[in-house]
Design an enzyme around this catalytic site. Sequence first.
Site, PDB file in Angstrom:
ATOM      1  N   ASP A   1      26.935   2.632  -3.899  1.00 25.79           N
ATOM      2  CA  ASP A   1      26.030   1.871  -3.041  1.00 25.79           C
ATOM      3  C   ASP A   1      26.597   1.549  -1.663  1.00 25.79           C
ATOM      4  O   ASP A   1      26.000   1.899  -0.645  1.00 25.79           O
ATOM      5  CB  ASP A   1      25.603   0.588  -3.766  1.00 25.79           C
ATOM      6  CG  ASP A   1      24.498  -0.160  -3.038  1.00 25.79           C
ATOM      7  OD1 ASP A   1      23.672   0.508  -2.386  1.00 25.79           O
ATOM      8  OD2 ASP A   1      24.452  -1.387  -3.131  1.00 25.79           O
TER       9      ASP A   1
ATOM     10  N   CYS B   1      10.916  -4.073   4.672  1.00 27.03           N
ATOM     11  CA  CYS B   1      10.855  -3.980   3.207  1.00 27.03           C
ATOM     12  C   CYS B   1      11.244  -5.340   2.630  1.00 27.03           C
ATOM     13  O   CYS B   1      12.233  -5.942   3.049  1.00 27.03           O
ATOM     14  CB  CYS B   1      11.816  -2.900   2.719  1.00 27.03           C
ATOM     15  SG  CYS B   1      12.053  -2.870   0.936  1.00 27.03           S
TER      16      CYS B   1
ATOM     17  N   CYS C   1       7.121  -1.058  -5.590  1.00 25.66           N
ATOM     18  CA  CYS C   1       6.997   0.401  -5.486  1.00 25.66           C
ATOM     19  C   CYS C   1       7.487   1.105  -6.739  1.00 25.66           C
ATOM     20  O   CYS C   1       7.126   2.262  -6.991  1.00 25.66           O
ATOM     21  CB  CYS C   1       7.731   0.925  -4.251  1.00 25.66           C
ATOM     22  SG  CYS C   1       9.526   0.709  -4.296  1.00 25.66           S
TER      23      CYS C   1
ATOM     24  N   CYS D   1       2.935   4.250  -4.555  1.00 30.44           N
ATOM     25  CA  CYS D   1       3.934   3.322  -4.019  1.00 30.44           C
ATOM     26  C   CYS D   1       3.648   2.974  -2.566  1.00 30.44           C
ATOM     27  O   CYS D   1       3.774   1.820  -2.153  1.00 30.44           O
ATOM     28  CB  CYS D   1       5.342   3.889  -4.181  1.00 30.44           C
ATOM     29  SG  CYS D   1       5.634   5.445  -3.315  1.00 30.44           S
TER      30      CYS D   1
ATOM     31  N   CYS E   1       4.890   3.148  -9.975  1.00 33.74           N
ATOM     32  CA  CYS E   1       5.223   4.576 -10.080  1.00 33.74           C
ATOM     33  C   CYS E   1       4.888   5.109 -11.470  1.00 33.74           C
ATOM     34  O   CYS E   1       5.328   4.543 -12.483  1.00 33.74           O
ATOM     35  CB  CYS E   1       6.704   4.793  -9.793  1.00 33.74           C
ATOM     36  SG  CYS E   1       7.243   6.511  -9.972  1.00 33.74           S
TER      37      CYS E   1
ATOM     38  N   CYS F   1       0.710  12.131  -5.403  1.00 39.09           N
ATOM     39  CA  CYS F   1       0.702  10.704  -5.732  1.00 39.09           C
ATOM     40  C   CYS F   1       1.161   9.884  -4.531  1.00 39.09           C
ATOM     41  O   CYS F   1       2.167  10.203  -3.881  1.00 39.09           O
ATOM     42  CB  CYS F   1       1.603  10.422  -6.931  1.00 39.09           C
ATOM     43  SG  CYS F   1       1.666   8.674  -7.403  1.00 39.09           S
TER      44      CYS F   1
ATOM     45  N   CYS G   1       2.820  -1.001  -1.331  1.00 49.51           N
ATOM     46  CA  CYS G   1       3.886  -1.730  -0.639  1.00 49.51           C
ATOM     47  C   CYS G   1       3.328  -2.966   0.063  1.00 49.51           C
ATOM     48  O   CYS G   1       2.426  -2.869   0.900  1.00 49.51           O
ATOM     49  CB  CYS G   1       4.573  -0.821   0.379  1.00 49.51           C
ATOM     50  SG  CYS G   1       5.893  -1.660   1.303  1.00 49.51           S
TER      51      CYS G   1
ATOM     52  N   CYS H   1       6.797  13.866  -6.803  1.00 48.10           N
ATOM     53  CA  CYS H   1       5.686  12.994  -6.418  1.00 48.10           C
ATOM     54  C   CYS H   1       4.360  13.734  -6.260  1.00 48.10           C
ATOM     55  O   CYS H   1       3.298  13.190  -6.590  1.00 48.10           O
ATOM     56  CB  CYS H   1       6.016  12.275  -5.111  1.00 48.10           C
ATOM     57  SG  CYS H   1       7.382  11.099  -5.242  1.00 48.10           S
TER      58      CYS H   1
END
Length: 378
Positions: free
Chosen positions: A134, A214, A243, A194, A247, A191, A198, A188
Amino acid sequence: MDVKKLKAEIIQYATEIGVQKIGFTTADPFLFLKERLEVAEKEGVLTGFEHPVLDERVYPDLIFEEPKSIIAIALAYPSKLKESPTSKRESRRGVFARASWGIDYHTILREKLALIEAFILERVKDAKMKSMVDTGELSDVAVAERAGIGARGKNTLLITKEFGSWVYLGEMLTNIAFPPDTPETDLCGDCNKCVEACPTNSLLGEGAMNPKICLSYLTQTKGFLEEEYREVLHNRLYGCDTCQVVCPYNRGRDFHLHKEMEQDGNLVRPELKPLLHISNREFKEKFGSMAGSWRGKKPIQRNAIIILARYKDKTAIPDLIGCLNHDTRPVIRGTAAWALAKIGGKDAEVAILNAWEKEKDEEVKIEIERAKKIIGVG
């Protein structure tokens, strides 16, 4: 060295230590990512949470001597609490996003990567490795996508066929040239759920986004939250899962494969009013092991105040008046003034007007002025 055999052994070992997915890719530059990052930098939408040196995020050879491969791993995490406390009229609760459930995922992933490093060193004495999770230089999603673990979704997260996007990611650079896996193709299709769901319209489609609006990012900021985003915060204390919840790949997916990821519902859905008075020590003792605590208590408390305003929780008025009159932090005082105006009532009105007379901080005075207009005395 038989790298194919070693790769098979690593995959088997990873399964034994509880890694859900593992993939291998080259250490070639992530040139497509460079273009994306340059655009984000030019448009001023980088959050500041990312690794600051753009080229080090793109070129693995800038952060590791003679890299040959990258090993990516994914761990599946729960999407539902085994026992979830309910939010009641006089004890309203907020919520931490699922990525903050259990022990901080950075710790869990680093432990898995360290085990894999040791496993490799037992077989290849001169192996060199560098692991990251991360906050490292490389993009977890970009690496995992190229390693065949999943595909980047329109929500910018990695989606896997088996576990949806409920996965934590980590990776390891190495000087061993493993045969690379085949990248996953787009999952995806047409689709757009999401993007449509949002709350702040931060998702722009085709895997692009404005991260600065966000809610996952906004809940972690420490300053005043712009009023338009207060209105859509709902009950989020930290992060946002919208989101992911919508899904299709996440529908019905709930994995309890790691005891370290299990969480007390009272910690990830805590009562709001006690958060307003929690000390630094108490916050660290109670929430310190969670990923959502990394920014300290201030953003959590600010968000708790905003959520109480959304609920129009009149039982919180004494607590909010206490914040307005006695808290040393301008963000907390100012947000409390706004929340009191939103909740309304004579006590709230008197507190706001009294605060206006004695407040010295200009930002707080702006919030009090906004509060006065809400109650109709501005």
